[in-house]
Motif scaffolding. Sequence first.
Motif, PDB file in Angstrom:
ATOM      1  N   SER A 191      13.362  11.870 -33.053  1.00 52.96           N
ATOM      2  CA  SER A 191      14.085  12.617 -34.086  1.00 52.96           C
ATOM      3  C   SER A 191      13.457  12.342 -35.444  1.00 52.96           C
ATOM      4  CB  SER A 191      15.563  12.213 -34.119  1.00 52.96           C
ATOM      5  OG  SER A 191      16.210  12.517 -32.899  1.00 52.96           O
ATOM      6  N   VAL A 192      13.323  13.388 -36.223  1.00 51.62           N
ATOM      7  CA  VAL A 192      12.866  13.278 -37.606  1.00 51.62           C
ATOM      8  C   VAL A 192      14.001  13.788 -38.492  1.00 51.62           C
ATOM      9  CG1 VAL A 192      11.163  13.974 -39.312  1.00 51.62           C
ATOM     10  CG2 VAL A 192      10.461  13.607 -36.933  1.00 51.62           C
ATOM     11  N   ILE A 193      14.516  12.910 -39.346  1.00 49.74           N
ATOM     12  CA  ILE A 193      15.668  13.219 -40.190  1.00 49.74           C
ATOM     13  C   ILE A 193      15.232  13.145 -41.641  1.00 49.74           C
ATOM     14  CG2 ILE A 193      18.021  12.536 -40.832  1.00 49.74           C
ATOM     15  CD1 ILE A 193      18.309  11.356 -38.055  1.00 49.74           C
ATOM     16  N   GLY A 194      15.535  14.183 -42.419  1.00 46.76           N
ATOM     17  CA  GLY A 194      15.129  14.228 -43.818  1.00 46.76           C
ATOM     18  C   GLY A 194      16.195  14.830 -44.707  1.00 46.76           C
ATOM     19  N   ASP A 195      16.034  14.604 -46.008  1.00 44.26           N
ATOM     20  CA  ASP A 195      16.956  15.169 -46.994  1.00 44.26           C
ATOM     21  C   ASP A 195      16.784  16.681 -47.086  1.00 44.26           C
ATOM     22  OD1 ASP A 195      17.778  12.587 -47.573  1.00 44.26           O
ATOM     23  OD2 ASP A 195      16.329  12.348 -49.206  1.00 44.26           O
ATOM     24  N   ILE A 196      17.849  17.361 -47.474  1.00 43.74           N
ATOM     25  CA  ILE A 196      17.770  18.787 -47.755  1.00 43.74           C
ATOM     26  C   ILE A 196      17.003  18.974 -49.053  1.00 43.74           C
ATOM     27  CG2 ILE A 196      19.133  20.838 -48.311  1.00 43.74           C
ATOM     28  CD1 ILE A 196      21.284  19.822 -46.468  1.00 43.74           C
ATOM     29  N   PRO A 197      16.009  19.869 -49.105  1.00 46.15           N
ATOM     30  CA  PRO A 197      15.220  20.045 -50.329  1.00 46.15           C
ATOM     31  C   PRO A 197      16.109  20.311 -51.543  1.00 46.15           C
ATOM     32  CG  PRO A 197      14.232  21.254 -48.513  1.00 46.15           C
ATOM     33  CD  PRO A 197      15.535  20.725 -48.012  1.00 46.15           C
ATOM     34  N   ARG A 198      15.811  19.595 -52.629  1.00 48.59           N
ATOM     35  CA  ARG A 198      16.513  19.679 -53.901  1.00 48.59           C
ATOM     36  C   ARG A 198      17.957  19.194 -53.827  1.00 48.59           C
ATOM     37  NH1 ARG A 198      14.605  25.581 -56.386  1.00 48.59           N
ATOM     38  NH2 ARG A 198      12.340  25.214 -56.202  1.00 48.59           N
ATOM     39  N   GLY A 212      18.589  20.924 -36.448  1.00 54.03           N
ATOM     40  CA  GLY A 212      20.012  20.921 -36.734  1.00 54.03           C
ATOM     41  C   GLY A 212      20.348  20.180 -37.998  1.00 54.03           C
ATOM     42  N   LEU A 213      21.649  19.977 -38.206  1.00 56.74           N
ATOM     43  CA  LEU A 213      22.201  19.255 -39.342  1.00 56.74           C
ATOM     44  C   LEU A 213      22.920  18.005 -38.847  1.00 56.74           C
ATOM     45  CD1 LEU A 213      23.729  22.230 -41.387  1.00 56.74           C
ATOM     46  CD2 LEU A 213      21.535  21.093 -41.777  1.00 56.74           C
ATOM     47  N   VAL A 214      22.789  16.921 -39.608  1.00 51.95           N
ATOM     48  CA  VAL A 214      23.419  15.649 -39.276  1.00 51.95           C
ATOM     49  C   VAL A 214      24.292  15.226 -40.441  1.00 51.95           C
ATOM     50  CG1 VAL A 214      23.044  13.245 -38.628  1.00 51.95           C
ATOM     51  CG2 VAL A 214      21.457  14.987 -37.850  1.00 51.95           C
ATOM     52  N   TYR A 215      25.510  14.790 -40.130  1.00 50.48           N
ATOM     53  CA  TYR A 215      26.444  14.364 -41.174  1.00 50.48           C
ATOM     54  C   TYR A 215      27.130  13.089 -40.724  1.00 50.48           C
ATOM     55  CZ  TYR A 215      30.498  14.369 -44.314  1.00 50.48           C
ATOM     56  OH  TYR A 215      31.445  14.011 -45.231  1.00 50.48           O
ATOM     57  N   LYS A 216      27.144  12.086 -41.582  1.00 50.63           N
ATOM     58  CA  LYS A 216      27.835  10.834 -41.291  1.00 50.63           C
ATOM     59  C   LYS A 216      29.246  10.920 -41.844  1.00 50.63           C
ATOM     60  CE  LYS A 216      27.692   5.837 -42.067  1.00 50.63           C
ATOM     61  NZ  LYS A 216      26.997   4.733 -42.763  1.00 50.63           N
ATOM     62  N   PRO A 238      18.863  15.799 -52.354  1.00 52.58           N
ATOM     63  CA  PRO A 238      18.735  14.519 -51.644  1.00 52.58           C
ATOM     64  C   PRO A 238      20.010  13.690 -51.653  1.00 52.58           C
ATOM     65  CG  PRO A 238      17.646  14.413 -53.777  1.00 52.58           C
ATOM     66  CD  PRO A 238      18.045  15.845 -53.575  1.00 52.58           C
ATOM     67  N   HIS A 239      20.933  13.970 -52.590  1.00 59.92           N
ATOM     68  CA  HIS A 239      22.160  13.194 -52.678  1.00 59.92           C
ATOM     69  C   HIS A 239      23.230  13.676 -51.714  1.00 59.92           C
ATOM     70  CE1 HIS A 239      22.511  16.684 -55.328  1.00 59.92           C
ATOM     71  NE2 HIS A 239      23.821  16.630 -55.157  1.00 59.92           N
ATOM     72  N   TRP A 240      23.026  14.796 -51.062  1.00 61.16           N
ATOM     73  CA  TRP A 240      24.014  15.307 -50.115  1.00 61.16           C
ATOM     74  C   TRP A 240      24.084  14.402 -48.879  1.00 61.16           C
ATOM     75  CZ3 TRP A 240      23.883  21.384 -49.565  1.00 61.16           C
ATOM     76  CH2 TRP A 240      24.293  21.937 -50.781  1.00 61.16           C
ATOM     77  N   PRO A 241      25.303  14.206 -48.319  1.00 61.90           N
ATOM     78  CA  PRO A 241      25.411  13.406 -47.082  1.00 61.90           C
ATOM     79  C   PRO A 241      24.927  14.153 -45.850  1.00 61.90           C
ATOM     80  CG  PRO A 241      27.562  14.264 -47.715  1.00 61.90           C
ATOM     81  CD  PRO A 241      26.618  14.626 -48.835  1.00 61.90           C
ATOM     82  N   VAL A 242      24.684  15.467 -45.959  1.00 65.23           N
ATOM     83  CA  VAL A 242      24.172  16.262 -44.848  1.00 65.23           C
ATOM     84  C   VAL A 242      22.645  16.182 -44.836  1.00 65.23           C
ATOM     85  CG1 VAL A 242      24.088  18.547 -43.791  1.00 65.23           C
ATOM     86  CG2 VAL A 242      26.153  17.802 -44.992  1.00 65.23           C
ATOM     87  N   LYS A 243      22.067  15.934 -43.662  1.00 68.01           N
ATOM     88  CA  LYS A 243      20.621  15.805 -43.527  1.00 68.01           C
ATOM     89  C   LYS A 243      20.092  16.823 -42.512  1.00 68.01           C
ATOM     90  CE  LYS A 243      20.935  12.175 -46.164  1.00 68.01           C
ATOM     91  NZ  LYS A 243      20.495  12.220 -47.579  1.00 68.01           N
TER      92      LYS A 243
END
Length: 516
Positions: free
Chosen positions: A426-433, A477-481, A435-440
């Motif tokens: 799995s490769v998990i990264g921030d949403i462009p622009r 997909g999207l990942v949220y903690k 990065p502070h969102w909890p959704v990845k």
Amino acid sequence: MAAADSHLDAPPLRPPLANTSAPRDREPPHADLDKLRRWQEERIARRLRGEYESAVLHLAEVVNDNMSTPLRLASIRVEGAARTRQSFLSALVTPFLPPPATPSFSASSDHSSSLGDVLHKARHIGSLLQETDIFQSVEARLEGSRDFLARPGDVDLVLRTRERGRFYLNTSTQVGNNEGGASATCRVRNAFGGAELLQANLAFATTTRVAFSASLSAPLLPYLPYAPSASPNPNLNTRGEISIFGHERDNTTFASSFEGVRGLRAAVRTGTLRNGTHEFAYEGVLRHIGNLAPTASISIREAAGPSIKSALSHTYMRDTRDDALLGTQGSYVKLSHELAGLGGDTSFFKTEGATQLARRLLPGVTVSVAARSGLLWGLDGRPVPFSDRFQLGGPMSVRMFRANGLGPQDGPDSLGGDMYWAAGLSVIGDIPRRPHWPVKLQGFVNLGRLDSMDKSRSLIDNVRESISKPSVGAGVGLVYKLDAVRVEVNFGVPLVASKSDGVRKGIQVGIGLDFL
């Protein structure tokens, strides 16, 4: 008259008067009383803070200059522990005291003890008391020894404590492992005065219709024999636990039946999660498969009825990840072994392992590699009961396949297997622009396989064939903690699948704790 003339009085002061305040004080005008009051309070606070810091520095200098001063810890007293047994406290603090005087022991033989040694012992004891989870606060001070036989340099360590509340009751709704429900938890801390924890839980959920458990755990190491000549190093990392449990689970989504479980368990755990924990346990369980659906297959109908398992197990776990749900660095290892056949009507050996490694590739981008594997080997020549067989597939293991949809099937039912393996990248990264969102964002590739063991062939041949025919799924997909769980919404497709596999194309939602 001459005496009166010689006494001179200062003339009275009359306005206007010159302003004598220093510019650096930034004193506000007298007309603004609120600002003047706040300015005065801040000025006093700065002065007190400066005096406090000076006193701390002076005290630190005094202590550091006298660290080698001969000092001997004569006794330790714990105050404020009204609900804690004295025998338990004595087992914790006695190893830090010097051995009792004997003919071969004289005052000259204890000159190695110094102020530094006493302060280190005080800090260690305070940390140990906090570790029991009994006390809300622990404060330490040194006093001259009260013993009338005390020698010069003997001191007493006094620990003033404040105990935590004993009772805890909580009701909550929770989501995890692809099911949601409600639960009630009752907990009694320090139940019998020795850091025991008595806990009971009742839960209702969508898949596990009802579940209950009650357990009693306590630290074991303080009660083990102590050798006075050994270095004082007591800890609370070894605990024993006795529990009873039960649940009713709805398996109709993959096995056309309901399963009821009732059991008891006794376990001993030692170690810390970061350095590695070991658990040795015995478990006796009564299982019952019933309430079959009209469409249940012949295999599930044959598996219906009660079965009894009596087993010993060992589990090793080590976790150095910075976050168990969305780790950016560290590793995770878990190994478990189970031997059943000490009574009951099933006999087998089961071993299972899981590992995960997370690393940060770029700022905001993390790669995670995970793998799992398990082997089940029957020991009495009879088939292993359905309840003990492995299941694989779903949003938390091999994505883009139905939950428990891999492996042998009989009509609509998954029968489980004796051997499985699974791996994921799995490769998990921030949403462009953002990065502070909890959704990845996530991109993943999963592969694995679940098989029944062919006893007519060797184990190596079974493993080789299983590895050569993997089922593969991939997607994004999207990942949220979300608090204590991880939520995934993925879109993907199965790339390679066996004829019997239950596939899931398109959108798949996963909610749980342990993802591949």
